[in-house]
Design an enzyme around this catalytic site. Structure first.
Site: not given
Ligand SMILES: *Cc1c(COP(=O)(O)O)cnc(C)c1O
Length: 359
Positions: A101, A171, A195
């Protein structure tokens, strides 16, 4: 039917939340309407959005000088939205590269700015968080970007890095609300909801108000934090149903004692799984112990030829979506807030049994 869903995202939601949404599906609080059918500017939905924001502020103890935005675009959208909103007259963004990511964020940011990778754990296949002392930060960077939980690699920050007066941008898609955090240490926190917060389509952005004057003129209005803040996230139609479900998740968290309480449960769940992984050589997790994620636990069988058999047996026991990310293979158990400890115990029981049979 009881299934345990270990998906990395979209992921398991609390059963109580889904039951309540089901009960309110056709008629929200006597309005005669489903939340999906409401005008986002009507009093019913405004009350839902205000309660969601207030509860999120309570959960994370968000200071008054921060805006909370409910947007769209996901974390991948934010990879472009963050630079557009923060670059102003700066040239360089510092990144810490801890895995898949981070790499995606870096690649996107390069369209907008010069990128300095201040630290990277690529030398050890992204199995750790580089110590803060090793980061080579730029003096006049627009901000420092970190991914505090690498969902694919299973690497989590268990510390808040001090980067001085440069804004820290995180993030937090896959571990936000899993533990208390000190919001005041961050300039911006963002995450997709699917999530640990709610359904896909909702993106949370928490931003320090003093950073709202740094947007590039090209920033699209729907993604312009200052314009969205001034419009209470309703410059465009917000993802209303997602905000409603997230609000129910916030209520669910508050009812059980907030983030300190859920953190305790998450620590116990992660310990159960990692302790077992460390007790056997049949399976392994490659991440340095201090940096292991409590939310996403990748693991491998020493004998990869057994992967298919393992996943088949897991499905037969209603242990679902354990296949690792396509980029890394193996297995991954995501054990977000809504995964009860019984689910982790059922997984460990199955892993033990599988080892006895094939080990
Ligand atoms: C899932 C995830 C993303 C991508 O989210 P999208 O909603 O697909 O944009 C980005 N970062 C992290 C850490 C994630 O877990």
């Amino acid at each position: 039917m009881i299934v345990y869903n270990f998906s990395a995202g979209p992921a398991v939601l609390p059963k109580e939340v889904l039951q309540r949404a089901a009960a309110e599906m056709l008629d929200w609080h006597g309005s005669g309407m489903s939340v999906m059918e409401m005008s986002h500017r009507g009093p019913e939905f405004i009350s839902i959005a205000e309660k969601a924001e207030a509860d999120l502020r309570t959960l994370l103890a968000i200071p008054a000088d921060y805006e909370v935005l409910f947007l769209q675009g996901g974390a991948i959208g934010e990879n472009a939205i963050v630079p557009m909103n923060l670059l102003a007259d700066k040239k360089v963004i510092d990144f810490v590269n801890t895995g898949e990511w981070s790499k995606k964020s870096i690649k996107e940011a390069k369209k907008y700015a010069q990128v300095n990778v201040a630290a990277s754990s690529e030398d050890k296949n992204f199995t750790y968080v580089p110590a803060r002392e090793t980061w080579k930060l730029t003096k006049d960077a627009a901000y420092v970007h970190v991914c505090t939980n690498e969902t694919i690699g299973g690497v989590e920050y268990h510390f808040t890095p001090d980067v001085g007066s440069v804004p820290l941008v995180a993030d937090m898609s896959s571990h936000i609300l899993s533990r208390p955090i000190d919001v005041s240490k961050y300039g911006v926190i963002y995450g997709g909801a699917q999530k640990n917060v709610g359904p896909a389509g909702l993106t949370l952005v928490i931003v320090r108000k003093e950073l709202l004057d740094r947007a590039l003129p090209i920033t699209p209005s729907a993604f312009h934090w200052k314009e969205q803040a001034e419009a209470d996230s309703m410059l465009n139609t917000p993802p209303t149903y997602g905000i409603y479900i997230a609000g129910l998740v916030f209520e669910w968290l508050l009812a059980q004692g907030g983030l300190p309480a859920i953190e305790k449960k998450n620590v116990a769940k992660a310990k159960l799984l990692y302790d077992y992984l460390d007790s056997t050589s049949f399976y392994f997790n490659p991440v340095r112990k201090e940096d292991r994620s409590r939310m996403n636990v990748p693991f491998r069988l020493r004998d990869e030829k057994l992967d298919g058999e393992f996943l088949k047996g897991a499905e037969a026991r209603e242990l679902l979506q354990l296949k690792g990310h396509r980029s890394v293979g193996g297995m991954r158990a995501s054990i977000y807030n809504a995964m009860p400890i019984e689910g982790v115990q059922a997984l460990v029981d199955y892993m033990r049994e599988f080892e006895r049979r094939y080990g």
